[in-house]
Motif scaffolding. Structure first.
Motif, PDB file in Angstrom:
ATOM      1  N   HIS A 545       0.860  -1.198   0.000  1.00 44.57           N
ATOM      2  CA  HIS A 545       0.000   0.000   0.000  1.00 44.57           C
ATOM      3  C   HIS A 545       0.886   1.235   0.000  1.00 44.57           C
ATOM      4  O   HIS A 545       1.653   1.466   0.941  1.00 44.57           O
ATOM      5  CB  HIS A 545      -0.910  -0.005   1.233  1.00 44.57           C
ATOM      6  N   SER A 552      -3.363  -7.658   3.704  1.00 46.79           N
ATOM      7  CA  SER A 552      -4.747  -7.236   3.533  1.00 46.79           C
ATOM      8  C   SER A 552      -5.670  -8.313   4.074  1.00 46.79           C
ATOM      9  O   SER A 552      -5.584  -9.484   3.674  1.00 46.79           O
ATOM     10  CB  SER A 552      -5.047  -6.976   2.051  1.00 46.79           C
ATOM     11  N   SER A 554      -9.805  -9.248   4.685  1.00 49.20           N
ATOM     12  CA  SER A 554     -11.136  -8.849   4.231  1.00 49.20           C
ATOM     13  C   SER A 554     -12.180  -9.842   4.722  1.00 49.20           C
ATOM     14  O   SER A 554     -11.910 -11.035   4.854  1.00 49.20           O
ATOM     15  CB  SER A 554     -11.192  -8.750   2.700  1.00 49.20           C
ATOM     16  N   LYS A 594     -12.301   1.122  13.217  1.00 48.51           N
ATOM     17  CA  LYS A 594     -11.491   2.104  12.492  1.00 48.51           C
ATOM     18  C   LYS A 594     -10.415   2.704  13.385  1.00 48.51           C
ATOM     19  O   LYS A 594      -9.256   2.864  12.968  1.00 48.51           O
ATOM     20  CB  LYS A 594     -12.402   3.204  11.942  1.00 48.51           C
ATOM     21  N   GLN A 598      -6.374   2.161  12.665  1.00 45.73           N
ATOM     22  CA  GLN A 598      -5.524   3.329  12.412  1.00 45.73           C
ATOM     23  C   GLN A 598      -4.407   3.449  13.440  1.00 45.73           C
ATOM     24  O   GLN A 598      -3.299   3.876  13.102  1.00 45.73           O
ATOM     25  CB  GLN A 598      -6.384   4.593  12.393  1.00 45.73           C
ATOM     26  N   THR A 603      -5.159   0.847   7.470  1.00 45.59           N
ATOM     27  CA  THR A 603      -6.302   1.538   6.874  1.00 45.59           C
ATOM     28  C   THR A 603      -7.466   0.558   6.782  1.00 45.59           C
ATOM     29  O   THR A 603      -7.280  -0.665   6.812  1.00 45.59           O
ATOM     30  CB  THR A 603      -5.960   2.068   5.470  1.00 45.59           C
ATOM     31  N   HIS A 605     -11.329  -0.058   4.604  1.00 43.28           N
ATOM     32  CA  HIS A 605     -12.129   0.351   3.450  1.00 43.28           C
ATOM     33  C   HIS A 605     -13.346  -0.561   3.367  1.00 43.28           C
ATOM     34  O   HIS A 605     -13.274  -1.760   3.681  1.00 43.28           O
ATOM     35  CB  HIS A 605     -11.314   0.257   2.164  1.00 43.28           C
ATOM     36  N   ASP A 607     -16.749  -1.747   0.861  1.00 42.62           N
ATOM     37  CA  ASP A 607     -17.502  -1.769  -0.395  1.00 42.62           C
ATOM     38  C   ASP A 607     -18.817  -2.473  -0.122  1.00 42.62           C
ATOM     39  O   ASP A 607     -18.857  -3.555   0.492  1.00 42.62           O
ATOM     40  CB  ASP A 607     -16.742  -2.516  -1.492  1.00 42.62           C
ATOM     41  N   SER A 617     -12.409  -4.343   4.076  1.00 42.42           N
ATOM     42  CA  SER A 617     -10.998  -4.677   3.872  1.00 42.42           C
ATOM     43  C   SER A 617     -10.138  -3.888   4.852  1.00 42.42           C
ATOM     44  O   SER A 617     -10.340  -2.679   5.045  1.00 42.42           O
ATOM     45  CB  SER A 617     -10.563  -4.363   2.437  1.00 42.42           C
ATOM     46  N   TRP A 619      -6.027  -3.162   5.904  1.00 45.46           N
ATOM     47  CA  TRP A 619      -4.608  -3.284   5.514  1.00 45.46           C
ATOM     48  C   TRP A 619      -3.744  -2.964   6.721  1.00 45.46           C
ATOM     49  O   TRP A 619      -3.927  -1.943   7.382  1.00 45.46           O
ATOM     50  CB  TRP A 619      -4.278  -2.329   4.371  1.00 45.46           C
TER      51      TRP A 619
END
Length: 650
Positions: A545, A552, A554, A594, A598, A603, A605, A607, A617, A619
């Motif tokens: 990334h 990653s 997910s 989150k 962090q 990170t 994300h 969808d 997802s 990372w």
């Protein structure tokens, strides 16, 4: 009515003007003028004394000659006077009248002039007879005259001296002609032209000598002063160059003690100013660097109301294009970009010498808030402007207010239910089956309230500590995924899980308990928001990334999914896609996820599509090679009760 000017009032004014003109001269000219003024009365006095002395000396000489002539006549005229031989007296007087300075010779006897001879420079001496005079000098002459030798100025008494009249135009000597008694008088009058000539000569030569002496003295004094004041002039030129050539020093060229002290003082001042200039230059350079690189804006308004200085941050935040812009134009440009609720900015209100502070919300760009501080300036600067971007603080305050309002609402909902059912059971009789149902509702609402409070406390603790209490260890992610799946997925149920983990996954440095909590929340959301059931896919693969190696993770489900509007608010606190609250949860799960991700440097994300499912997802960066692998990996199991307590909207 104006006051009358006194006659003598012009003298002090003239004296003051002379002193003012004198003070405008240089030191050398002042000393020369002062010395000249001091020598002038001395030279005038010496010249006057020499003139007076020359007059006295010449008068004494003429008086001596007159006395000698009078005595010679007195001795020669005694016999002719007694015998009456006037011709002999006349010849005697005419002979003596040839004397260059003789003016008049007179012989008197018994009140008659026996012989009177007048002489001048143009005519020969001539005799006059028959004039009547006193037989002795006038008593006034005797009183005012000077007694020569031992003569006694008594009227009618014999004496062997004579009298000299006090006259300035001539020298007049009276000498008695003595026999047995005073038988007559001889008056000798000599010219005083020689005395005047000698006085004029003395005045001329005395004045000439005085002028020569004064000129010589002033010339020598000028040479001496030029030599003495030359170091002072060099010191003055050096002092005038100090602002441009600080740090240089004067050479030691001798001179007086005062000159050496002045040179030492100037050298010390030059070196001291050089050090001060260097320090001030460094300080100004530091301030320039700070203001140029500062994220806060600084500006200076001069007394003409123009922008004298503005650092880049001020120009960027306020939009002023150049220095020299007027303050009114600057404020007019700001007013066009402010919201209607912003305070009114008026430059006239800043002239009261007080500090003013404003909070300025902008409409363009939106959500920008600036804090403006106006302070009175000093000297040529009228105001100092300080601008700070408080958009983040304003946003945080706004979010805090919204959070408190939402949290109060979320806390109030279960508490109202608990209060209502308990009050109903207390005040009204209910059947046993109804009581049981009410107690179950109270229990569920209490459990929700506890979960909500726990999530709020955990979120506040994590934000406050910023991951300082995380116990990170270098470990693989496969065990963490396996434990989370086993804790949530019940074998034989409607949901199943498939783990797709690459064989070459790098190690990561994470807190096993916190990362297990993240996976528990994501898998629990997949289960809760897919009521029909199905296969949940948990995948892990290497994924760089932005040029950084990482892993990653997910979690993908085929549940109800979210609309684009819901997806945009998925990570907001207390937001839930199921607004009807058919699915249990507090709306804080994804916010916790989150925050934890962090703080691990990763990170997150999401969808999602409505009625098609959701994929979340994560990372995470790989562990550094210089960090040793922990001998034991402590990934605390995630309990099923925890999964129930941390539902997150999806």
């Amino acid at each position: 009515m104006s006051k009358e000017t006194k006659p003598g009032s012009s003298t002090p004014a003239l004296w003051r003007r002379l002193l003012a003109q004198h003070n405008r001269l240089g030191l050398q000219a002042q000393l020369l003028w002062t010395m000249g003024l001091l020598m002038l009365p001395v030279c005038i006095g010496l010249t006057a004394w020499s003139v007076h002395d020359a007059g006295l000396h010449e008068r004494s000489r003429v008086e001596a000659q007159a006395q000698a002539l009078a005595r010679s006549l007195s001795g020669a005229a005694a016999t002719p006077v007694l015998t009456g031989e006037l011709a002999q007296l006349e010849g005697l007087l005419l002979q003596i009248a040839e004397f260059p300075e003789a003016r008049r010779l007179t012989i008197a006897h018994e009140g008659k002039v026996l012989s009177d001879v007048m002489a001048s420079a143009t005519e020969r001496p001539k005799a006059l007879f028959g004039q009547r005079i006193d037989t002795a000098p006038d008593p006034a002459i005797a009183r005012n005259g000077r007694v020569v030798r031992d003569s006694r100025p008594s009227y009618g008494s014999p004496f062997d001296g004579g009298l000299i009249e006090n006259r300035t135009d001539a020298v007049v000597v009276w000498t008695p002609i003595l026999g047995a008694q005073v038988i007559g008088w001889i008056r000798v009058e000599l010219s005083a032209d020689g005395i005047v000539a000698d006085q004029r000569a003395a005045l001329f030569y005395g004045g000439l000598v005085s002028v020569v002496v004064m000129a010589t003295a002033l010339l020598l004094l000028n040479i001496l002063l030029r030599r003495s004041l030359s170091p002072l002039r060099r010191a003055a030129r050096f002092a005038a160059r100090l602002p441009r050539a600080v740090g240089s020093t004067l050479d030691d060229e001798g001179g007086s003690q005062e000159t050496r002290e002045l040179r030492q003082a100037l050298n010390f001042a030059s070196v001291h100013l050089h050090h001060q200039y260097q320090r001030q230059h460094e300080h100004v350079a530091q301030l320039d660097t700070i203001t140029e690189l500062s994220s806060d804006g600084f500006a200076v308004i001069d007394n003409a109301g123009q922008l004298a200085y503005a650092n880049p941050a001020f120009r960027l935040m306020t939009g002023c294009a150049f220095q020299g812009e007027s303050l009114n134009n600057l404020l007019a440009g700001l007013r066009e970009r402010l919201t209607p609720a912003a305070p009114v900015l008026q430059a006239e209100a800043w002239l009261d010498g007080k500090a003013h502070e404003y909070t300025l919300p902008f409409s363009a760009p939106a959500d920008m808030v600036l804090h403006l501080t106006v302070r009175p300036g000093v000297g040529q600067y009228r105001q100092l402007l300080y601008v700070r971007d408080v958009s983040r603080e304003a946003a945080i305050d706004r979010m805090k207010s919204e959070f408190l309002a939402t949290a109060a609402h979320e806390l109030r909902t279960p508490m109202v239910s608990i209060f209502g059912y308990t009050e109903l059971m207390i005040k009204r009789p209910v059947r046993e089956d109804q009581r049981k149902e009410m107690l179950e509702v109270v229990h569920r609402q209490t459990q929700r309230l506890i979960e909500l409070v726990n999530d709020l406390l955990d979120l506040a603790r994590i934000e406050a500590r910023q991951g300082a209490d995380f116990k990170r260890q270098v470990q693989p992610v496969q065990p963490l995924i396996k434990e989370a799946v086993e804790a949530i997925i019940v074998p034989g149920g409607k949901h199943s899980a498939r783990i797709e983990a690459a064989a070459d996954l790098p190690l990561v440095s994470v807190d096993g308990q916190q990362m297990g909590r993240v996976l528990n929340n994501l898998i629990s959301n997949a289960v809760k928001y897919w009521p029909e059931g199905g296969e949940i896919v948990v995948a892990a693969k290497p994924s760089p990334h932005q040029g950084v190696a990482g892993v990653s993770l997910s979690v993908r489900d085929g549940g109800m999914g979210m609309s684009p509007q819901q997806l945009a608010r998925a990570f907001e606190r207390f937001f839930r896609a199921d607004q009807a609250c058919h699915i249990p949860g507090t709306g804080l799960g994804l916010s916790l996820v989150k925050e934890i991700v962090q703080l691990h440097g990763g990170t997150i994300h999401m969808d999602s599509a409505l009625n098609e499912g959701t994929t979340v997802s994560i990372w995470l960066p790989v562990a550094r090679e210089d960090v040793p692998i922990a001998p034991a990996v402590n990934s605390a199991p995630a309990l099923a009760s925890t999964a129930e307590a941390d539902p997150v909207t999806s």
